[in-house]
Design an enzyme around this catalytic site. Structure first.
Site, PDB file in Angstrom:
ATOM      1  N   GLY A 106      -2.178   0.658  -6.642  1.00 31.68           N
ATOM      2  CA  GLY A 106      -3.355   1.413  -7.064  1.00 31.68           C
ATOM      3  C   GLY A 106      -4.480   0.553  -7.598  1.00 31.68           C
ATOM      4  N   LYS A 160       2.805  10.832  -4.677  1.00 36.09           N
ATOM      5  CA  LYS A 160       2.827  10.815  -6.145  1.00 36.09           C
ATOM      6  C   LYS A 160       2.511  12.225  -6.663  1.00 36.09           C
ATOM      7  CE  LYS A 160       1.906   5.910  -5.978  1.00 36.09           C
ATOM      8  NZ  LYS A 160       1.371   4.711  -6.625  1.00 36.09           N
ATOM      9  N   GLU A 209       6.555   3.309 -11.310  1.00 38.17           N
ATOM     10  CA  GLU A 209       6.004   4.285 -12.253  1.00 38.17           C
ATOM     11  C   GLU A 209       7.120   5.018 -12.997  1.00 38.17           C
ATOM     12  OE1 GLU A 209       3.466   6.164  -9.354  1.00 38.17           O
ATOM     13  OE2 GLU A 209       2.277   4.324  -9.275  1.00 38.17           O
ATOM     14  N   SER A 212      -1.421  -0.971  -2.526  1.00 39.46           N
ATOM     15  CA  SER A 212      -2.772  -1.034  -1.957  1.00 39.46           C
ATOM     16  C   SER A 212      -2.779  -1.351  -0.473  1.00 39.46           C
ATOM     17  CB  SER A 212      -3.644  -2.035  -2.735  1.00 39.46           C
ATOM     18  OG  SER A 212      -3.796  -1.618  -4.075  1.00 39.46           O
ATOM     19  N   ASN A 226       3.646   8.087  -0.009  1.00 43.42           N
ATOM     20  CA  ASN A 226       4.091   8.559  -1.325  1.00 43.42           C
ATOM     21  C   ASN A 226       2.915   9.282  -1.957  1.00 43.42           C
ATOM     22  OD1 ASN A 226       4.936   8.982  -3.917  1.00 43.42           O
ATOM     23  ND2 ASN A 226       5.100   6.810  -4.483  1.00 43.42           N
ATOM     24  N   GLY A 245       0.598   4.732  -1.007  1.00 45.06           N
ATOM     25  CA  GLY A 245       0.192   5.739  -1.975  1.00 45.06           C
ATOM     26  C   GLY A 245      -1.143   6.355  -1.596  1.00 45.06           C
ATOM     27  N   GLY A 246      -2.207   5.870  -2.225  1.00 46.16           N
ATOM     28  CA  GLY A 246      -3.537   6.462  -2.080  1.00 46.16           C
ATOM     29  C   GLY A 246      -3.954   6.733  -0.641  1.00 46.16           C
ATOM     30  N   HIS A 290      10.909   3.838  -8.359  1.00 49.66           N
ATOM     31  CA  HIS A 290       9.493   3.472  -8.265  1.00 49.66           C
ATOM     32  C   HIS A 290       9.052   2.875  -9.602  1.00 49.66           C
ATOM     33  CE1 HIS A 290       5.156   3.714  -7.816  1.00 49.66           C
ATOM     34  NE2 HIS A 290       5.374   3.784  -6.516  1.00 49.66           N
ATOM     35  N   GLU A 338       7.318  -3.546  -3.975  1.00 46.33           N
ATOM     36  CA  GLU A 338       6.020  -3.107  -4.475  1.00 46.33           C
ATOM     37  C   GLU A 338       5.656  -3.909  -5.721  1.00 46.33           C
ATOM     38  OE1 GLU A 338       5.056   1.155  -2.979  1.00 46.33           O
ATOM     39  OE2 GLU A 338       5.924   1.274  -4.973  1.00 46.33           O
TER      40      GLU A 338
HETATM   41  P1  13P Z   1      -1.019   2.551  -3.559  1.00 44.95           P
HETATM   42  O1  13P Z   1      -0.898   2.476  -2.065  1.00 44.95           O
HETATM   43  O2  13P Z   1      -1.899   3.684  -4.031  1.00 44.95           O
HETATM   44  O3  13P Z   1      -1.375   1.234  -4.170  1.00 44.95           O
HETATM   45  O4  13P Z   1       0.442   2.937  -4.104  1.00 44.95           O
HETATM   46  C1  13P Z   1       1.521   2.179  -3.681  1.00 44.95           C
HETATM   47  C2  13P Z   1       2.747   2.849  -4.139  1.00 44.95           C
HETATM   48  O5  13P Z   1       3.077   2.837  -5.310  1.00 44.95           O
HETATM   49  C3  13P Z   1       3.557   3.565  -3.133  1.00 44.95           C
HETATM   50  O6  13P Z   1       4.777   3.960  -3.665  1.00 44.95           O
END
Ligand code: 13P
Length: 250
Positions: free
Chosen positions: A173, A13, A98, A211, A11, A232-233, A96, A167
């Site tokens: 994050g 983002k 967010e 994470s 993802n 994500g990251g 999600h 999640e």
């Molecule tokens: P991180 O892997 O950056 O923690 O993000 C997870 C996420 O929200 C994937 O949708």
């Protein structure tokens, strides 16, 4: 126990640019040898055309990060499921945390987004997860069950075609990952809820997100109900994402 092959989804983002995407995707594609898990990247809507063309014919599937709950019409700024379909999008993330947190998406809106995706032949990746406060109050199970129940209620037997992603919001994050045991406990709850709703629950992958990285991926994927990851990251760094795809390919 869920599906046999793992599903690993990046993802991005709100990250990337035409230039950065070109190098990230070419680095990923050139390192896919030995990867036999299912893999996808969910890119910003403005980058779907570019990613579609760069990923055409590859083993890396294309995904989007959101879809409108409406079919078409006067919804300024929204992107419909049919529009995503035009770019051969295979997956779309819905609900999600967010989007729930910063864009006011309710369980009902998320359920309708999943419905739009399914109707367009796109697999919704339905995100569920508790906040830190809910986690500390011991409400994890109740929260994720309520979030998934809304999607089941609206989509009925079609939920055998979805992907679920657990999640925990406190792990996104933050560098704080759920332990493999914590993730498995929640995944087992979700699996049981899916089992009660459809005879085909075994084909619904339940991904872990929050994470996830090259160091913790193997322990999480070793759990019986952790069928993959939503990353994500670490998905923005080709060497990291590739090493996670390889860990999922064993
Ligand atoms: P991180 O892997 O950056 O923690 O993000 C997870 C996420 O929200 C994937 O949708």
């Amino acid at each position: 126990m869920g599906m046999s092959g793992k599903l690993m989804v990046g993802n991005w983002k709100m990250n990337g640019s035409l230039a950065a995407n070109t190098s990230l995707l070419s680095e990923l594609l050139s390192g896919m040898g030995g990867v036999n898990c299912l893999a996808a990247v969910c890119v910003p809507a403005t980058h779907l055309a570019q990613a579609q063309s760069l990923l055409a014919g590859s083993a890396l599937a294309l995904g989007a990060q959101d879809v409108s709950a409406h079919e078409s019409g006067a919804y300024t700024g929204e992107v419909s499921a049919a529009m995503l379909r035009d770019f051969a999008v295979r997956y779309v993330i819905v609900g999600h945390s967010e989007r729930r947190q910063f864009h006011g998406e309710t369980d009902t809106v998320v359920a309708h987004k999943a419905q739009r995706a399914l109707a367009a032949g796109i697999t919704p990746i339905v995100c569920v997860g508790e906040s830190l406060a809910e986690h500390e109050a011991g409400q994890t199970e109740a929260v994720v069950k309520r979030q998934l129940a809304a999607v089941i209620h609206t989509n009925g037997h079609c939920i055998s075609e979805i992907v679920v992603a657990y999640e925990p919001v406190w792990a996104i994050g933050t560098g704080l990952t759920a332990t493999p045991e914590q993730a498995q406990a929640v995944h087992a709850v979700l699996r049981a809820q899916l089992q009660a709703a459809t005879a085909h629950s075994q084909r619904v992958p339940i991904l872990y997100g929050g994470s996830m990285n090259a160091g913790n991926v193997a322990g999480l994927l070793a759990q019986p109900d952790v069928d993959g990851g939503l990353i994500g990251g670490a998905s923005l760094k080709a060497p990291d994402f590739l090493s996670m795809l390889k860990a999922a390919s064993r």
